[in-house]
Write an enzyme that holds these catalytic residues in place. Structure first.
Site, PDB file in Angstrom:
ATOM      1  N   SER A   1     108.182  29.191  43.089  1.00  0.00           N
ATOM      2  CA  SER A   1     108.195  30.505  41.554  1.00  0.00           C
ATOM      3  C   SER A   1     108.219  30.119  40.301  1.00  0.00           C
TER       4      SER A   1
ATOM      5  N   ASN B   1     113.436  38.787  37.622  1.00  0.00           N
ATOM      6  CA  ASN B   1     114.296  39.549  38.634  1.00  0.00           C
ATOM      7  C   ASN B   1     115.792  39.074  37.578  1.00  0.00           C
TER       8      ASN B   1
ATOM      9  N   ASN C   1     113.460  37.437  24.272  1.00  0.00           N
ATOM     10  CA  ASN C   1     114.684  36.794  25.238  1.00  0.00           C
ATOM     11  C   ASN C   1     115.862  36.770  24.481  1.00  0.00           C
TER      12      ASN C   1
ATOM     13  N   LEU D   1     113.045  24.881  52.397  1.00  0.00           N
ATOM     14  CA  LEU D   1     114.096  24.748  52.347  1.00  0.00           C
ATOM     15  C   LEU D   1     113.546  23.867  50.945  1.00  0.00           C
TER      16      LEU D   1
ATOM     17  N   TYR E   1     101.474  29.059  38.356  1.00  0.00           N
ATOM     18  CA  TYR E   1     102.265  29.194  38.739  1.00  0.00           C
ATOM     19  C   TYR E   1     101.329  30.904  39.077  1.00  0.00           C
TER      20      TYR E   1
ATOM     21  N   LYS F   1      99.195  32.787  42.270  1.00  0.00           N
ATOM     22  CA  LYS F   1      99.956  34.052  42.908  1.00  0.00           C
ATOM     23  C   LYS F   1      98.157  35.385  43.241  1.00  0.00           C
TER      24      LYS F   1
ATOM     25  N   THR G   1     104.173  39.042  41.799  1.00  0.00           N
ATOM     26  CA  THR G   1     104.728  38.721  40.173  1.00  0.00           C
ATOM     27  C   THR G   1     103.863  39.823  39.614  1.00  0.00           C
ATOM     28  N   ASP G   2     104.265  40.645  38.287  1.00  0.00           N
ATOM     29  CA  ASP G   2     103.873  41.141  37.413  1.00  0.00           C
ATOM     30  C   ASP G   2     103.057  40.415  36.339  1.00  0.00           C
ATOM     31  N   GLU G   3     103.261  38.693  36.577  1.00  0.00           N
ATOM     32  CA  GLU G   3     102.232  37.459  36.458  1.00  0.00           C
ATOM     33  C   GLU G   3     100.743  37.555  36.195  1.00  0.00           C
TER      34      GLU G   3
ATOM     35  N   GLY H   1     100.882  27.439  27.091  1.00  0.00           N
ATOM     36  CA  GLY H   1     100.523  28.715  27.213  1.00  0.00           C
ATOM     37  C   GLY H   1     101.104  30.003  27.696  1.00  0.00           C
TER      38      GLY H   1
ATOM     39  N   TYR I   1     113.134  28.955  24.008  1.00  0.00           N
ATOM     40  CA  TYR I   1     112.146  28.862  23.843  1.00  0.00           C
ATOM     41  C   TYR I   1     110.838  29.370  22.716  1.00  0.00           C
TER      42      TYR I   1
HETATM   43  P1  NAD Z   1     112.509  30.710  44.552  1.00  0.00           P
HETATM   44  O1  NAD Z   1     111.976  29.734  44.325  1.00  0.00           O
HETATM   45  O2  NAD Z   1     114.255  30.988  44.100  1.00  0.00           O
HETATM   46  O3  NAD Z   1     112.527  30.898  46.158  1.00  0.00           O
HETATM   47  C1  NAD Z   1     111.433  30.460  47.151  1.00  0.00           C
HETATM   48  C2  NAD Z   1     111.755  30.262  48.722  1.00  0.00           C
HETATM   49  O4  NAD Z   1     110.610  29.521  48.649  1.00  0.00           O
HETATM   50  C3  NAD Z   1     113.007  29.132  48.748  1.00  0.00           C
HETATM   51  O5  NAD Z   1     113.610  29.056  49.493  1.00  0.00           O
HETATM   52  C4  NAD Z   1     111.719  27.487  48.979  1.00  0.00           C
HETATM   53  O6  NAD Z   1     112.724  26.778  49.872  1.00  0.00           O
HETATM   54  C5  NAD Z   1     111.125  28.762  49.764  1.00  0.00           C
HETATM   55  N1  NAD Z   1     109.741  28.063  49.746  1.00  0.00           N
HETATM   56  C6  NAD Z   1     109.110  27.160  49.280  1.00  0.00           C
HETATM   57  N2  NAD Z   1     107.660  26.959  49.943  1.00  0.00           N
HETATM   58  C7  NAD Z   1     107.544  27.592  50.844  1.00  0.00           C
HETATM   59  C8  NAD Z   1     107.674  26.630  51.993  1.00  0.00           C
HETATM   60  N3  NAD Z   1     106.226  25.770  52.089  1.00  0.00           N
HETATM   61  N4  NAD Z   1     107.604  26.773  53.170  1.00  0.00           N
HETATM   62  C9  NAD Z   1     108.207  27.677  53.588  1.00  0.00           C
HETATM   63  N5  NAD Z   1     109.358  28.730  52.082  1.00  0.00           N
HETATM   64  C10 NAD Z   1     109.261  27.722  51.247  1.00  0.00           C
HETATM   65  O7  NAD Z   1     111.910  32.005  44.544  1.00  0.00           O
HETATM   66  P2  NAD Z   1     112.088  33.797  44.373  1.00  0.00           P
HETATM   67  O8  NAD Z   1     112.745  33.831  42.662  1.00  0.00           O
HETATM   68  O9  NAD Z   1     113.158  33.999  44.917  1.00  0.00           O
HETATM   69  O10 NAD Z   1     110.830  34.364  44.806  1.00  0.00           O
HETATM   70  C11 NAD Z   1     110.728  35.115  45.666  1.00  0.00           C
HETATM   71  C12 NAD Z   1     108.994  35.388  45.410  1.00  0.00           C
HETATM   72  O11 NAD Z   1     109.628  36.463  44.680  1.00  0.00           O
HETATM   73  C13 NAD Z   1     108.274  34.723  44.975  1.00  0.00           C
HETATM   74  O12 NAD Z   1     106.375  34.920  46.177  1.00  0.00           O
HETATM   75  C14 NAD Z   1     107.801  34.933  43.365  1.00  0.00           C
HETATM   76  O13 NAD Z   1     106.238  34.937  43.134  1.00  0.00           O
HETATM   77  C15 NAD Z   1     108.726  36.615  43.456  1.00  0.00           C
HETATM   78  N6  NAD Z   1     108.562  37.400  42.431  1.00  0.00           N
HETATM   79  C16 NAD Z   1     109.630  36.752  41.270  1.00  0.00           C
HETATM   80  C17 NAD Z   1     110.565  37.048  40.210  1.00  0.00           C
HETATM   81  C18 NAD Z   1     111.588  36.467  39.924  1.00  0.00           C
HETATM   82  O14 NAD Z   1     112.360  37.163  39.131  1.00  0.00           O
HETATM   83  N7  NAD Z   1     112.456  35.668  40.391  1.00  0.00           N
HETATM   84  C19 NAD Z   1     109.919  38.067  40.381  1.00  0.00           C
HETATM   85  C20 NAD Z   1     108.677  38.973  40.778  1.00  0.00           C
HETATM   86  C21 NAD Z   1     108.444  38.138  41.830  1.00  0.00           C
HETATM   87  O1  DAU Z   2     107.639  38.016  35.808  1.00  0.00           O
HETATM   88  C1  DAU Z   2     108.108  37.516  36.991  1.00  0.00           C
HETATM   89  C2  DAU Z   2     108.555  36.350  36.186  1.00  0.00           C
HETATM   90  O2  DAU Z   2     109.453  36.030  36.185  1.00  0.00           O
HETATM   91  C3  DAU Z   2     108.245  35.738  38.035  1.00  0.00           C
HETATM   92  O3  DAU Z   2     106.948  35.584  39.149  1.00  0.00           O
HETATM   93  C4  DAU Z   2     108.576  34.132  38.115  1.00  0.00           C
HETATM   94  O4  DAU Z   2     108.459  33.291  39.343  1.00  0.00           O
HETATM   95  C5  DAU Z   2     110.216  33.978  37.955  1.00  0.00           C
HETATM   96  O5  DAU Z   2     110.683  32.175  37.605  1.00  0.00           O
HETATM   97  C6  DAU Z   2     110.482  34.779  36.076  1.00  0.00           C
HETATM   98  O6  DAU Z   2     108.705  33.327  35.347  1.00  0.00           O
HETATM   99  P1  DAU Z   2     109.186  33.476  33.858  1.00  0.00           P
HETATM  100  O7  DAU Z   2     107.925  32.339  33.611  1.00  0.00           O
HETATM  101  O8  DAU Z   2     109.495  34.724  33.278  1.00  0.00           O
HETATM  102  O9  DAU Z   2     110.828  33.611  34.048  1.00  0.00           O
HETATM  103  P2  DAU Z   2     111.937  32.051  33.405  1.00  0.00           P
HETATM  104  O10 DAU Z   2     113.175  32.281  34.195  1.00  0.00           O
HETATM  105  O11 DAU Z   2     111.439  30.612  33.876  1.00  0.00           O
HETATM  106  O12 DAU Z   2     111.717  31.850  31.921  1.00  0.00           O
HETATM  107  C7  DAU Z   2     111.903  33.759  30.962  1.00  0.00           C
HETATM  108  C8  DAU Z   2     111.786  33.381  29.756  1.00  0.00           C
HETATM  109  O13 DAU Z   2     112.465  33.085  29.183  1.00  0.00           O
HETATM  110  C9  DAU Z   2     110.419  33.537  29.615  1.00  0.00           C
HETATM  111  O14 DAU Z   2     110.210  33.610  27.739  1.00  0.00           O
HETATM  112  C10 DAU Z   2     110.860  31.918  29.083  1.00  0.00           C
HETATM  113  C11 DAU Z   2     112.033  31.860  28.653  1.00  0.00           C
HETATM  114  N1  DAU Z   2     112.805  30.545  28.915  1.00  0.00           N
HETATM  115  C12 DAU Z   2     112.496  30.539  29.900  1.00  0.00           C
HETATM  116  C13 DAU Z   2     113.837  28.611  30.045  1.00  0.00           C
HETATM  117  C14 DAU Z   2     114.187  28.385  31.437  1.00  0.00           C
HETATM  118  C15 DAU Z   2     113.712  29.641  27.920  1.00  0.00           C
HETATM  119  O15 DAU Z   2     113.271  30.091  26.161  1.00  0.00           O
HETATM  120  N2  DAU Z   2     114.188  29.294  27.879  1.00  0.00           N
HETATM  121  C16 DAU Z   2     114.801  28.897  29.112  1.00  0.00           C
HETATM  122  O16 DAU Z   2     115.384  27.622  28.747  1.00  0.00           O
END
Ligand code: NAD
Ligand code: DAU
Length: 327
Positions: free
Chosen positions: A77, A173, A242, A30, A143, A147, A116-118, A268, A200
């Site tokens: 994340s 997602n 975006n 949490l 980040y 990963k 992640t694809d990153e 970056g 951005y």
């Molecule tokens: P999020 O930040 O919404 O959730 C992360 C969760 O992990 C939170 O509930 C947080 O409390 C918990 N957490 C963080 N540190 C912790 C710790 N030390 N111990 C226990 N719990 C901890 O992240 P998300 O967007 O749901 O991403 C989930 C996973 O999917 C991550 O591994 C992320 O790299 C991966 N992922 C995310 C996306 C995306 O678009 N969001 C895409 C590809 C992969």
């Molecule tokens: O590709 C998977 C990844 O996608 C996951 O591994 C990460 O956990 C997840 O956060 C996400 O990473 P991004 O950096 O791509 O997501 P974010 O939502 O931070 O930003 C998406 C794009 O939008 C990126 O090009 C930055 C841009 N952006 C982001 C914010 C917050 C803006 O232009 N304006 C904004 O306010």
């Protein structure tokens, strides 16, 4: 599972309740990104929340001993946060994964690693290639580097210790319960608050969007039918700039499509992500169900409109943090 109070993890809990009869133990620290409210309405006899850290070896060992398998979602994340302070990223993403791997190794439990694809770096806008399972790792941010490190630990534990693991690397997602620091919910809640969306740089960067339920359906399939030791890329052919996404958000909310601000770019900043998910489709028969982005986005907007109590408490602090960065 770990990270079940976060965005994808809480949606995975809901997906499991609707599509399976498994019982879930959630380990979640949490952090600011985890929200107990995301699980509050779920039946306690199916979803149990244990508040704790994936780096706590004794706790992790005791929990792993009593479950059939582990799906590891927990992570720090958000790229922007990793640029300000990488330390919790190294701790949770690298040390946390190591801690889990040692526990599943000791108890010989099935492990699925969410990534992640990153980890593959980025592509030029006009590159005809997309990421596939053979693309070399080339992460850009703290980040994505952590990963990538965690993925490599999993591969080493498979090869050296025979851990029964799979890895999935998914693209961006979207859907309900996503923290409002992230791109799409930030822009939706900005418009709902009377603020202008923030892009951005020039807004030209491309992300490959997938609905969170399509990601989670793929995870369940890989967990049950994936080949041990293998990596699967998950993506739904959802490339959009975006700027296109922001214009769609504005239009769906009845605002002029040019009602956004251009703000400071992310240092970056990866230009483009694009996934080739043909291995997952051919080997396991997975297909996305959310094939029209505008429909999934409209449903996501409705969710944020209907669930202001869920996101409102974080809005002011989130925007104050961005304002300090000129974003
Ligand atoms: P999020 O930040 O919404 O959730 C992360 C969760 O992990 C939170 O509930 C947080 O409390 C918990 N957490 C963080 N540190 C912790 C710790 N030390 N111990 C226990 N719990 C901890 O992240 P998300 O967007 O749901 O991403 C989930 C996973 O999917 C991550 O591994 C992320 O790299 C991966 N992922 C995310 C996306 C995306 O678009 N969001 C895409 C590809 C992969
Ligand atoms: O590709 C998977 C990844 O996608 C996951 O591994 C990460 O956990 C997840 O956060 C996400 O990473 P991004 O950096 O791509 O997501 P974010 O939502 O931070 O930003 C998406 C794009 O939008 C990126 O090009 C930055 C841009 N952006 C982001 C914010 C917050 C803006 O232009 N304006 C904004 O306010």
């Amino acid at each position: 599972m770990t990270g079940g109070a976060g965005f994808i993890g809480s949606n995975f809990c809901r997906w499991l309740l609707q599509n399976t009869d498994v019982r879930v133990t959630v380990l979640d620290k949490l952090t600011y990104a985890g929200n107990e409210a995301s699980l509050a309405d779920l039946p306690r006899d199916r979803v149990e929340l244990i508040v704790g850290d994936v780096c706590d070896a004794d706790l992790v060992d005791s929990l792993v001993a009593r479950v059939d398998g582990v799906v590891h979602f927990a992570a720090e994340s958000h790229n922007d946060n990793s640029l300000n302070d990488p330390s919790p990223f190294v701790q949770t993403n690298v040390v946390g994964t190591y801690t889990l791997l040692q526990a599943v190794r000791a108890h010989d439990k099935r492990y699925h690693h969410i990534s992640t694809d990153e980890v593959y770096g980025d592509l030029e806008l006009d590159d005809p290639d997309r990421f596939c399972e053979m693309t070399p790792y080339n992460p850009s941010s703290p980040y994505s580097a952590t990963k990538a490190g965690s993925d490599l630990l999993v591969r080493a534990w498979v090869r050296s210790f025979g851990v029964r693991a799979t890895i999935s690397n998914c693209s961006n997602n979207y859907g309900p319960y996503q923290h409002i620091e992230k791109f799409i919910p930030r822009q939706i809640t900005n418009v709902l608050c009377g603020l202008r969306p923030k892009l951005y740089g020039q807004g030209l960067n491309v992300r490959d969007w997938i609905h969170v339920d399509d990601h989670n359906a793929a995870v369940w399939l890989i967990l049950n039918e994936g080949t041990l030791g293998e990596t699967y890329l998950i993506g739904a052919d959802g490339e959009k700039s975006n700027r296109e996404v922001v214009e769609e958000v504005l239009s769906l909310l009845g605002q002029p499509r040019d009602g956004f601000d251009l703000v400071a770019d992310r240092p970056g900043h990866d230009m483009r992500y694009a996934i080739d998910s043909s291995k997952l489709r051919a080997e396991l028969g997975w297909l996305p169900t959310y094939t029209t982005f505008a429909d999934g986005l409209a449903a996501t907007i409705d969710w944020y409109r209907d669930n202001e109590a869920w996101w409102r408490p974080a809005k002011e602090a989130t925007e104050a943090k961005y304002a300090k960065q000129g974003q």
